[in-house]
Write a protein that holds these residues in place. Structure first.
Motif, PDB file in Angstrom:
ATOM      1  N   THR A  58      43.757  44.127   0.984  1.00 30.35           N
ATOM      2  CA  THR A  58      42.337  44.455   0.819  1.00 30.35           C
ATOM      3  C   THR A  58      41.792  44.031  -0.542  1.00 30.35           C
ATOM      4  N   ALA A  59      42.675  43.589  -1.440  1.00 30.50           N
ATOM      5  CA  ALA A  59      42.215  43.096  -2.742  1.00 30.50           C
ATOM      6  C   ALA A  59      41.661  41.675  -2.640  1.00 30.50           C
ATOM      7  N   PHE A  60      41.954  40.979  -1.557  1.00 29.05           N
ATOM      8  CA  PHE A  60      41.433  39.622  -1.393  1.00 29.05           C
ATOM      9  C   PHE A  60      39.911  39.658  -1.366  1.00 29.05           C
ATOM     10  N   ASP A  61      39.288  38.788  -2.157  1.00 24.01           N
ATOM     11  CA  ASP A  61      37.834  38.771  -2.165  1.00 24.01           C
ATOM     12  C   ASP A  61      37.272  37.352  -2.194  1.00 24.01           C
ATOM     13  N   TYR A  62      38.104  36.396  -1.868  1.00 18.85           N
ATOM     14  CA  TYR A  62      37.644  35.008  -1.823  1.00 18.85           C
ATOM     15  C   TYR A  62      38.417  34.329  -0.712  1.00 18.85           C
ATOM     16  N   PHE A  63      37.680  33.697   0.218  1.00 15.84           N
ATOM     17  CA  PHE A  63      38.305  33.154   1.429  1.00 15.84           C
ATOM     18  C   PHE A  63      37.825  31.717   1.654  1.00 15.84           C
ATOM     19  N   PRO A  64      38.590  30.750   1.151  1.00  8.27           N
ATOM     20  CA  PRO A  64      38.217  29.347   1.355  1.00  8.27           C
ATOM     21  C   PRO A  64      38.940  28.734   2.547  1.00  8.27           C
ATOM     22  N   TRP A  65      38.359  27.692   3.062  1.00 12.58           N
ATOM     23  CA  TRP A  65      39.004  26.862   4.064  1.00 12.58           C
ATOM     24  C   TRP A  65      39.188  25.475   3.468  1.00 12.58           C
ATOM     25  N   ALA A  95      42.736  30.305   3.495  1.00 11.52           N
ATOM     26  CA  ALA A  95      43.399  30.842   2.315  1.00 11.52           C
ATOM     27  C   ALA A  95      42.648  32.078   1.852  1.00 11.52           C
ATOM     28  N   ALA A  96      43.293  32.831   1.002  1.00  8.68           N
ATOM     29  CA  ALA A  96      42.671  34.027   0.446  1.00  8.68           C
ATOM     30  C   ALA A  96      43.214  34.260  -0.947  1.00  8.68           C
ATOM     31  N   SER A  97      42.385  34.856  -1.781  1.00  7.16           N
ATOM     32  CA  SER A  97      42.842  35.219  -3.120  1.00  7.16           C
ATOM     33  C   SER A  97      42.042  36.405  -3.620  1.00  7.16           C
ATOM     34  N   ALA A  98      42.583  37.035  -4.633  1.00  5.99           N
ATOM     35  CA  ALA A  98      41.898  38.147  -5.291  1.00  5.99           C
ATOM     36  C   ALA A  98      41.436  37.701  -6.662  1.00  5.99           C
ATOM     37  N   SER A  99      40.451  38.396  -7.203  1.00  5.16           N
ATOM     38  CA  SER A  99      39.913  38.002  -8.513  1.00  5.16           C
ATOM     39  C   SER A  99      40.859  38.363  -9.641  1.00  5.16           C
ATOM     40  N   ALA A 111      42.494  30.974 -11.359  1.00  4.64           N
ATOM     41  CA  ALA A 111      42.581  30.909  -9.903  1.00  4.64           C
ATOM     42  C   ALA A 111      42.218  32.269  -9.336  1.00  4.64           C
ATOM     43  N   GLY A 112      41.501  32.241  -8.233  1.00  5.84           N
ATOM     44  CA  GLY A 112      41.071  33.500  -7.634  1.00  5.84           C
ATOM     45  C   GLY A 112      39.620  33.794  -7.924  1.00  5.84           C
TER      46      GLY A 112
END
Lengths: 114, 114
Positions: free
Chosen positions: B28-35, B91-95, A98-99
């Motif tokens: 700022t570590a978030f690098d993926y932004f899905p809807w 939503a947001a997530s980091a790698s 995930a991520g």
């Protein structure tokens, strides 16, 4: 390709009981994440399993646990149920962790605790 | 720092109008932004996603605008249709790390009227 499937779809339990929910990911997906959805708290991350190992965990009490099998299917267990555990429990699968990969959600299991 | 703030909570738009939903993040570590789009009784379904190397992504009537410096991103639904009536989650997530899980906004209930 079949989507993410979750069983059962609906469940009614009483306080103090325990419950096991099941999730079958999309074929080939190795990551399974679990989320709790409630009107008050929204979508909250429970945990993620990848290749049978828990790699990330949300802020939920130890009553919430899970596991993943060698075929990537996952189960989530909630012990000593409380009224506040009533929620829609969603499972999501992805190819990689995930991520890094898109997560695909199942229809959820709606749990009602009386 | 893990939160994603979403607004508005609800939105009513006339058929053919533009629906705009905004989200802001801190990590700022978030690098993926899905809807994700969710209909009643269904699990969330991925609508469109963006990574921070681009400022805009368009798929059909759906566009994500991304402002890295402001740490904001938004969903625009052009020519909104009654069939778009649903709840939308950013939503947001980091790698990597503990943030490599989807952190969801609180959701926007969109109603498209005739």
């Amino acid at each position: 390709k079949a989507g993410v499937t979750q069983t059962p779809r609906y469940l009614i339990k009483t306080r103090g009981q325990q419950v096991t929910l099941s999730c079958s990911p999309i074929s080939g997906h190795r990551s399974v994440s679990w989320y709790q959805q409630t009107p008050g708290q929204g979508l909250q991350f429970l945990f993620e399993y990848f290749s049978e190992t828990q790699r990330n965990k949300g802020n939920f009490p130890g009553r919430f646990s899970g596991r993943q099998f060698s075929n990537s299917r996952s189960e989530m267990n909630v012990s000593t149920l409380e009224l506040g555990d009533s929620a829609l429990y969603l499972c999501a699968s992805s190819l990689g962790i995930a991520g890094t990969e898109t997560q695909y959600f199942g229809p959820g299991t709606r749990l009602l605790v009386l | 720092q893990q939160q994603v703030k979403q607004s508005p909570q609800s939105l009513i738009v006339q058929k053919g109008g533009i629906s705009i939903i905004n989200c802001a993040y801190e990590n700022t570590a978030f690098d993926y932004f899905p809807w994700y789009q969710q209909f009643p009784g269904k699990g969330p379904a991925l609508l469109i996603a963006i990574r921070p190397d681009v400022s805009e992504k368009k798929e059909g009537r759906f566009t994500i605008s991304f402002n890295k410096s402001a740490k904001q991103f938004s969903l625009h639904i052009m020519d909104s249709q009654p069939g778009d009536s649903a709840t939308y989650f950013c939503a947001a997530s980091a790698s990597t790390g503990t943030a490599s899980k989807l952190t969801f906004g609180t959701g926007t209930r969109l109603q498209v009227t005739l």
